[in-house]
Design an enzyme around this catalytic site. Structure first.
Site, PDB file in Angstrom:
ATOM      1  N   GLY A 161      -6.003  -0.104   3.361  1.00  0.00           N
ATOM      2  CA  GLY A 161      -6.790   1.093   3.622  1.00  0.00           C
ATOM      3  C   GLY A 161      -6.757   2.035   2.447  1.00  0.00           C
ATOM      4  O   GLY A 161      -5.722   2.213   1.802  1.00  0.00           O
TER       5      GLY A 161
ATOM      6  N   ALA B 243       0.851  -1.190   0.000  1.00  0.00           N
ATOM      7  CA  ALA B 243       0.000   0.000   0.000  1.00  0.00           C
ATOM      8  C   ALA B 243       0.892   1.248   0.000  1.00  0.00           C
ATOM      9  O   ALA B 243       1.660   1.455  -0.937  1.00  0.00           O
ATOM     10  CB  ALA B 243      -0.971  -0.013   1.171  1.00  0.00           C
TER      11      ALA B 243
ATOM     12  N   ASP C  53      -3.046 -13.610  -2.470  1.00  0.00           N
ATOM     13  CA  ASP C  53      -2.603 -12.216  -2.478  1.00  0.00           C
ATOM     14  C   ASP C  53      -1.150 -12.117  -2.003  1.00  0.00           C
ATOM     15  O   ASP C  53      -0.339 -11.401  -2.596  1.00  0.00           O
ATOM     16  CB  ASP C  53      -3.520 -11.380  -1.577  1.00  0.00           C
TER      17      ASP C  53
ATOM     18  N   LEU D 131       3.407   1.861   2.032  1.00  0.00           N
ATOM     19  CA  LEU D 131       4.744   1.629   2.586  1.00  0.00           C
ATOM     20  C   LEU D 131       5.795   1.599   1.474  1.00  0.00           C
ATOM     21  O   LEU D 131       5.552   1.050   0.394  1.00  0.00           O
ATOM     22  CB  LEU D 131       4.776   0.300   3.347  1.00  0.00           C
TER      23      LEU D 131
ATOM     24  N   LYS E 280       2.351 -11.061  -4.195  1.00  0.00           N
ATOM     25  CA  LYS E 280       3.282 -10.024  -3.748  1.00  0.00           C
ATOM     26  C   LYS E 280       4.712 -10.555  -3.676  1.00  0.00           C
ATOM     27  O   LYS E 280       5.671  -9.830  -3.968  1.00  0.00           O
ATOM     28  CB  LYS E 280       2.828  -9.468  -2.403  1.00  0.00           C
TER      29      LYS E 280
ATOM     30  N   GLU F  15     -11.786  -9.033   1.254  1.00  0.00           N
ATOM     31  CA  GLU F  15     -12.434  -8.922  -0.041  1.00  0.00           C
ATOM     32  C   GLU F  15     -13.895  -9.361   0.115  1.00  0.00           C
ATOM     33  O   GLU F  15     -14.262  -9.969   1.124  1.00  0.00           O
ATOM     34  CB  GLU F  15     -11.721  -9.825  -1.063  1.00  0.00           C
TER      35      GLU F  15
END
Length: 784
Positions: free
Chosen positions: A761, A575, A642, A577, A646, A631
């Site tokens: 978020g 996100a 997910d 970061l 990543k 989700e």
């Protein structure tokens, strides 16, 4: 009081209460003022049309005369608190006009003297009204006819009336400024401020703050409606500054026209003007070369035919001469030229004389263009990039003007391309947003809050020129207000055409193009390579492109290398970061990465930092779904996919050629719950509880905590699994939705580099996308 300023005003602006109050605000207490007021063009107050009716012996004359008198009376009473004497004077004037009307009725003619007398009489009434209003607010004033003004004025305000219209009042004002030795003259118009291009063609056009006399004259010749060159002549001769202002923008200082203009202006080109409805007549033939008098014969014939020539262009070989005329004169100009050179056409010394219509002349004007290398190159290269064909070119030796003849249908495109090149910041972004949902809408709000600061402090101009969801799109040439886009999108959006969307965003008249994909669409991710190859930068929190088949991922990277386009995707892992860029910095500065471990799912981080065995895991999953942490189908989180994706993104940053299918991913969803519907899954969610409870008890028996973690080793191998960690481990100390990423490298071998913070978020994700926009802008030269 030594300062004196002359104002040229349009009469219709000062015959209302609002207009007179505005006049008070405009007048400076530090100056004496002379107000030169034009004749009135208001339909309900115009008295000259009574003369037309009298000449035609129209029976409506007398009722209309009564209506005009009534209109004047009503107007006076609406603007003056005490109006008896003014109304009496106007009634007396109407009595005089009535006598004239009877005479015109009898003879059936209107002499110039009668017409100008009536015109002057109505102008004097306007001046009297303005004078009376000024007197009522205790401003010492007088009103006089223009011819009665001497070489000095004694009152604070002198109101002068003319019998002619706006242009005549401006000329009269400039003459008075010269005669009275005024400090300046202001021309007020009701149209607009003088801008670098017409608002209708270039909505982002800038107000021109200063012009030299030469620049103003050039702009007026090429169609700028604000400047009337004849009105400037007396001021030019006396070297008096002329200020061009708009009555509808009283707070704007407008444009100052002076001998030198502003030599310190950062703009080498001051503005662009166009003449539409133009035709080009081309005379060509080998027999013209070196023959004395060809041009003289041609233009003498055109002059005798009373045809105005707007532009002339001739090659040094003298093989051809072309000249521009107005479209409605093209056929006549061709006929006259063919008649003049009839003999040369017959003996083939001149091959052809042809006309070409539907053209326009576009001119760039600027005194600082003179002697500056590259101006003409930038002018014509900008037109070329915009796909605008140049038919003919002309430039005077003073280099104050560059003119090009182009197709009329290309005028708007050409103006926007040139305006972007010469006036927009090189850090101007043409931006298209795909996916204005949770993250996308938050991003627009964040951009809206920072637009002005970014432009003023860093020279960064962000134009949101397109917004689209999966079905609809809204496009705007200059930009959509990111603070009020929803209403426009609801009313003006059309069916989505992704090709048209990308073409619009990549308009050549903007320095840089950017598409931001805030969706989760695999289909959109499939377009990234084509966009990058077309020099459209791409920013996205969408993981689909970064985890697509490696061949496509490589195509994306190769497209960036070959075109210089940027593909930025910081938010695909953490996100807001700084995970991706930290990793890039480590690799690019020569640090060797041995291992990356991370709690990369905010949902799973919350579930396992909250779970303590006292409440069933299934209850926490339901609670997380209600809070919006998961989700719509929680299995998308519980599957671990997910996290696995990543890890692939991180591995590829290390040079790994791994596919998502190669990653061992531990799913927390039992096989019995994988293929069923969502409602049934939620009903049977308790079947997960024994699995999680057993893993939790095993971890706690060792004094450790459960966490779902993704890992990448130095070979690029990936894994996503549930593990347990001691109480001092950074993973065990995480709370809430925090993501925690550890980098074990040569430099950070004993104590790993740790990045920790919210990994989910809308606010932090949108903020991460915004950071990528600023990072891109920095690459492009913004001072960030």
């Amino acid at each position: 009081m030594n300062l004196l300023r002359i104002h040229a005003l349009e009469a219709h602006n000062v015959v209302t209460k609002v207009g007179l109050e505005k006049l008070l605000r405009i007048l400076s207490p530090e100056e004496q003022s002379v107000l030169v007021i034009s004749s009135l063009g208001n339909e309900t107050l115009d008295v000259t049309d009574l003369l037309v009716l009298a000449k035609a012996r129209d029976e409506r004359l007398w009722s209309m005369a009564e209506a005009r008198l009534s209109s004047w009376e009503n107007m006076v009473e609406s603007v003056l608190d005490v109006s008896n004497s003014v109304v009496a004077t106007i009634k007396e004037g109407f009595d005089n006009i009535e006598d004239l009307l009877r005479s015109v009725w009898l003879v059936g003619e209107v002499s110039d003297d009668v017409y100008f007398y009536v015109k002057k009489l109505s102008a004097s009434w306007v001046a009297m009204i303005v004078h009376s209003f000024l007197q009522s607010v205790e401003i010492h004033s007088e009103y006089v006819e223009y011819s009665s003004v001497g070489t000095q004025v004694a009152h604070t305000v002198t109101v002068v009336y003319c019998e002619e219209g706006e242009k005549r009042s401006e000329y009269a004002a400039a003459l008075l400024a010269s005669r009275l030795g005024a400090n300046g003259v202001t021309f007020w118009n009701s149209t607009s401020l003088l801008k670098s291009a017409d608002d209708g063609d270039v909505p982002s056009a800038l107000v021109i703050r200063a012009l030299s006399y030469a620049e103003a004259t050039e702009l007026s010749y090429y169609g700028s409606p604000i400047i009337h060159p004849q009105s400037l002549l007396p001021a030019i001769e006396a070297e008096i500054e002329v200020t061009l202002r708009s009555w509808n923008a009283e707070d704007d200082p407008g444009t100052v026209v002076s001998k030198e203009g502003n030599p310190n202006s950062p703009y080498k080109v001051k503005g662009f003007s166009t003449i539409r409805n133009v035709a080009l007549v081309n005379v060509e033939g080998v027999g013209m070369s070196g023959v004395v008098g060809i041009s003289a014969r041609l233009f003498s014939a055109i002059r005798k035919a009373n045809i105005s020539v707007i532009l002339i262009s001739q090659g040094s070989s003298e093989y051809s001469i072309c000249f521009a005329v107005y479209q409605d004169k093209m056929e006549e100009a061709v006929r006259v030229a063919r008649l003049e050179f009839k003999e040369e056409l017959e003996n083939k010394k001149i091959h052809s004389i042809e006309g070409h219509g539907n053209l326009a002349i576009l001119a760039a004007v600027g005194q600082k263009m003179s002697g500056q290398r590259g101006i003409a190159g930038n002018f014509f290269s900008s037109l070329g990039r915009a796909g605008v064909n140049v038919v003919a070119i002309a430039q005077g030796s003073s280099e104050t003007n560059i003119s090009a003849v182009i197709l009329q249908q290309d005028v708007r495109r050409a103006l926007r391309a040139l305006h972007a090149r010469f006036f927009l910041s090189r850090q101007t972004l043409s931006v298209g947003l795909l996916g204005p949902g949770s993250i996308g809408s938050e991003l627009l709000s964040q951009i809206d809050a920072q637009l002005v600061r970014l432009r003023e402090q860093f020279g960064l101009a962000i134009h949101i020129r397109g917004i689209a969801n999966s079905k609809k799109m809204l496009l705007d040439d200059e930009g959509i207000d990111p603070g009020s886009w929803r209403e426009r999108f609801g009313k003006e959006s059309v069916a989505l055409d992704l090709t048209a969307f990308a073409a619009h965003i990549s308009a050549t008249y903007f320095p840089h193009s950017l598409i931001i994909d805030c969706s989760t669409s695999s289909e959109l991710a499939g377009h990234y390579a084509a966009w990058l190859k077309n020099r459209i930068h791409v920013i996205t929190p969408n993981k689909k492109a970064g985890t697509a088949e490696y061949s496509y991922y490589k195509e994306l990277m190769d497209a960036c290398l070959s075109t210089g386009s940027r593909f930025l995707y910081e938010t695909t892992v953490g996100a807001g970061l700084p995970v991706i860029w930290t990793l890039k910095d480590l690799v690019q500065t020569g640090d060797h990465v041995h291992r990356i471990e991370g709690m990369l799912s905010g949902t799973l981080a919350w579930l396992f930092s909250t779970y303590d065995g006292s409440v069933p895991f299934s209850t926490l999953v339901r609670q997380a779904k209600e809070m919006g942490y998961t989700e719509p189908d929680p299995r998308d989180d519980l599957s671990g996919m997910d996290v696995g994706r990543k890890t692939v993104i991180l591995a590829r940053e290390l040079g790994g050629k791994i596919e998502v299918a190669d990653v061992p991913i531990q799913s927390l969803v039992p096989e019995s719950l994988e293929g069923i519907g969502l409602d049934e899954f939620m009903e049977r969610l308790e079947e997960i509880d024994p699995i999680i409870e057993q893993a939790y008890r095993t971890a706690r028996s060792k004094g450790e905590f459960l966490r779902y973690v993704g890992t990448v080793d130095e070979e690029g191998n990936c894994e996503a699994r549930l593990g347990s960690f001691g109480p001092d481990h950074p993973f065990s100390q995480a709370t809430g939705t925090d993501n925690v990423i550890l980098f074990v490298t040569d430099r950070y071998r004993i104590q790993p580099l740790v990045i920790k913070g919210p990994g989910a978020g809308r606010e932090v994700t949108a903020g991460g996308v915004f950071s990528d926009i600023l990072r891109l802008s920095s690459y492009l030269g913004a001072r960030i």
